[in-house]
Design a protein around this motif. Sequence first.
Motif, mmCIF file in Angstrom:
data_model
loop_
_atom_site.group_PDB
_atom_site.id
_atom_site.type_symbol
_atom_site.label_atom_id
_atom_site.label_comp_id
_atom_site.label_asym_id
_atom_site.label_seq_id
_atom_site.Cartn_x
_atom_site.Cartn_y
_atom_site.Cartn_z
ATOM 1 N N ALA A 75 -8.801 3.842 -8.386
ATOM 2 C CA ALA A 75 -8.405 5.092 -7.723
ATOM 3 C C ALA A 75 -6.898 5.116 -7.477
ATOM 4 O O ALA A 75 -6.239 6.149 -7.674
ATOM 5 C CB ALA A 75 -9.154 5.243 -6.398
ATOM 6 N N ALA A 76 -6.333 3.975 -7.084
ATOM 7 C CA ALA A 76 -4.884 3.892 -6.846
ATOM 8 C C ALA A 76 -4.112 4.142 -8.141
ATOM 9 O O ALA A 76 -3.106 4.860 -8.149
ATOM 10 C CB ALA A 76 -4.526 2.528 -6.263
ATOM 11 N N ALA A 77 -4.592 3.553 -9.241
ATOM 12 C CA ALA A 77 -3.939 3.752 -10.542
ATOM 13 C C ALA A 77 -4.044 5.215 -10.985
ATOM 14 O O ALA A 77 -3.066 5.805 -11.459
ATOM 15 C CB ALA A 77 -4.567 2.834 -11.584
ATOM 16 N N ASP A 78 -5.239 5.799 -10.814
ATOM 17 C CA ASP A 78 -5.460 7.189 -11.233
ATOM 18 C C ASP A 78 -4.605 8.167 -10.433
ATOM 19 O O ASP A 78 -4.032 9.107 -10.987
ATOM 20 C CB ASP A 78 -6.944 7.557 -11.083
ATOM 21 C CG ASP A 78 -7.837 6.811 -12.076
ATOM 22 O OD1 ASP A 78 -7.293 6.250 -13.053
ATOM 23 O OD2 ASP A 78 -9.058 6.784 -11.863
ATOM 24 N N GLU A 79 -4.526 7.935 -9.123
ATOM 25 C CA GLU A 79 -3.741 8.831 -8.266
ATOM 26 C C GLU A 79 -2.260 8.786 -8.651
ATOM 27 O O GLU A 79 -1.586 9.815 -8.677
ATOM 28 C CB GLU A 79 -3.914 8.444 -6.791
ATOM 29 C CG GLU A 79 -5.262 8.878 -6.213
ATOM 30 C CD GLU A 79 -5.625 8.136 -4.935
ATOM 31 O OE1 GLU A 79 -4.722 7.509 -4.319
ATOM 32 O OE2 GLU A 79 -6.814 8.171 -4.555
ATOM 33 N N ARG A 96 -1.273 -2.221 -2.647
ATOM 34 C CA ARG A 96 -1.589 -1.617 -1.342
ATOM 35 C C ARG A 96 -3.097 -1.428 -1.195
ATOM 36 O O ARG A 96 -3.679 -1.717 -0.141
ATOM 37 C CB ARG A 96 -0.864 -0.274 -1.221
ATOM 38 C CG ARG A 96 -1.159 0.502 0.053
ATOM 39 C CD ARG A 96 -0.609 -0.197 1.259
ATOM 40 N NE ARG A 96 -0.954 0.491 2.493
ATOM 41 C CZ ARG A 96 -0.101 0.710 3.478
ATOM 42 N NH1 ARG A 96 1.151 0.304 3.376
ATOM 43 N NH2 ARG A 96 -0.490 1.304 4.579
ATOM 44 N N ALA A 97 -3.737 -0.952 -2.250
ATOM 45 C CA ALA A 97 -5.187 -0.738 -2.209
ATOM 46 C C ALA A 97 -5.936 -2.056 -2.020
ATOM 47 O O ALA A 97 -6.913 -2.133 -1.264
ATOM 48 C CB ALA A 97 -5.649 -0.049 -3.492
ATOM 49 N N GLY A 98 -5.456 -3.105 -2.695
ATOM 50 C CA GLY A 98 -6.073 -4.422 -2.545
ATOM 51 C C GLY A 98 -5.950 -4.947 -1.130
ATOM 52 O O GLY A 98 -6.917 -5.477 -0.560
ATOM 53 N N ILE A 102 -9.015 -5.784 1.570
ATOM 54 C CA ILE A 102 -9.145 -7.084 2.236
ATOM 55 C C ILE A 102 -9.117 -6.920 3.758
ATOM 56 O O ILE A 102 -9.832 -7.599 4.483
ATOM 57 C CB ILE A 102 -8.052 -8.058 1.745
ATOM 58 C CG1 ILE A 102 -8.288 -8.362 0.263
ATOM 59 C CG2 ILE A 102 -8.035 -9.344 2.563
ATOM 60 C CD1 ILE A 102 -7.108 -8.975 -0.456
ATOM 61 N N ASP A 103 -8.287 -5.989 4.226
ATOM 62 C CA ASP A 103 -8.226 -5.719 5.662
ATOM 63 C C ASP A 103 -9.561 -5.170 6.165
ATOM 64 O O ASP A 103 -9.994 -5.475 7.273
ATOM 65 C CB ASP A 103 -7.100 -4.715 5.933
ATOM 66 C CG ASP A 103 -6.801 -4.570 7.416
ATOM 67 O OD1 ASP A 103 -6.866 -5.577 8.151
ATOM 68 O OD2 ASP A 103 -6.498 -3.441 7.850
#
Length: 203
Positions: A75-79, A96-98, A102-103
């Motif tokens: 989703a991060a790559a697509d956005e 950032r998405a990773g 994890i958070d």
Amino acid sequence: MESSRTRRSGTKQKLYEAAVTLIAEQGFSSTTVDEIAERAGVAKGTVYYNFKSKTELFEELLRHGVGLLTASLQAAADETDERGGTKVEALDAMIRAGLGFIDRYPAFTQLYVAELWRTNRAWQSTLLVVRQEAVAVIETVLREGVENGELSQEIDIPLTAAALVGMVLVAALDWQAFQRERTIDDVHSALSLLLHGRVSGRR
């Protein structure tokens, strides 16, 4: 009315959450089906209705968790792509998405990292498959960056993708365990500098 499929999905989610927390706390071998059922607030028979065994539950848990991670990276790559961003910006968004994943799922991440080091588990082949699905998303962005001239032809795509995943996993676990006073923005900024090659004092 709630469908049986929705109910079953909700029950599985409860079982995943119970299992991942218990196994992260005390290990796979020490965790019993009774404990998983109790933590999830369901009858023991419910576990066996949804999964044939504790091993199958754990295998499906790995698929589920890494599937969520893979979806967030994609989703991060697509956005980034949709707004016309560069491949480096896409990689930055994936970092950032990773970190966000994890958070949100620290117990799952601890479990996943621990299992990567084991070689005699029944689910090792499943783990390799789901790991490759997550890494493949990053490999694709790297390959596209090399092809369009944004990234160096010299990079080893599979190793670089694995290194980026490893960087995020280890940095985030260290953050979770030892540097909780830091925000996700702090951690992302530090990893972003590494990604952009701005650690050296030379310009």
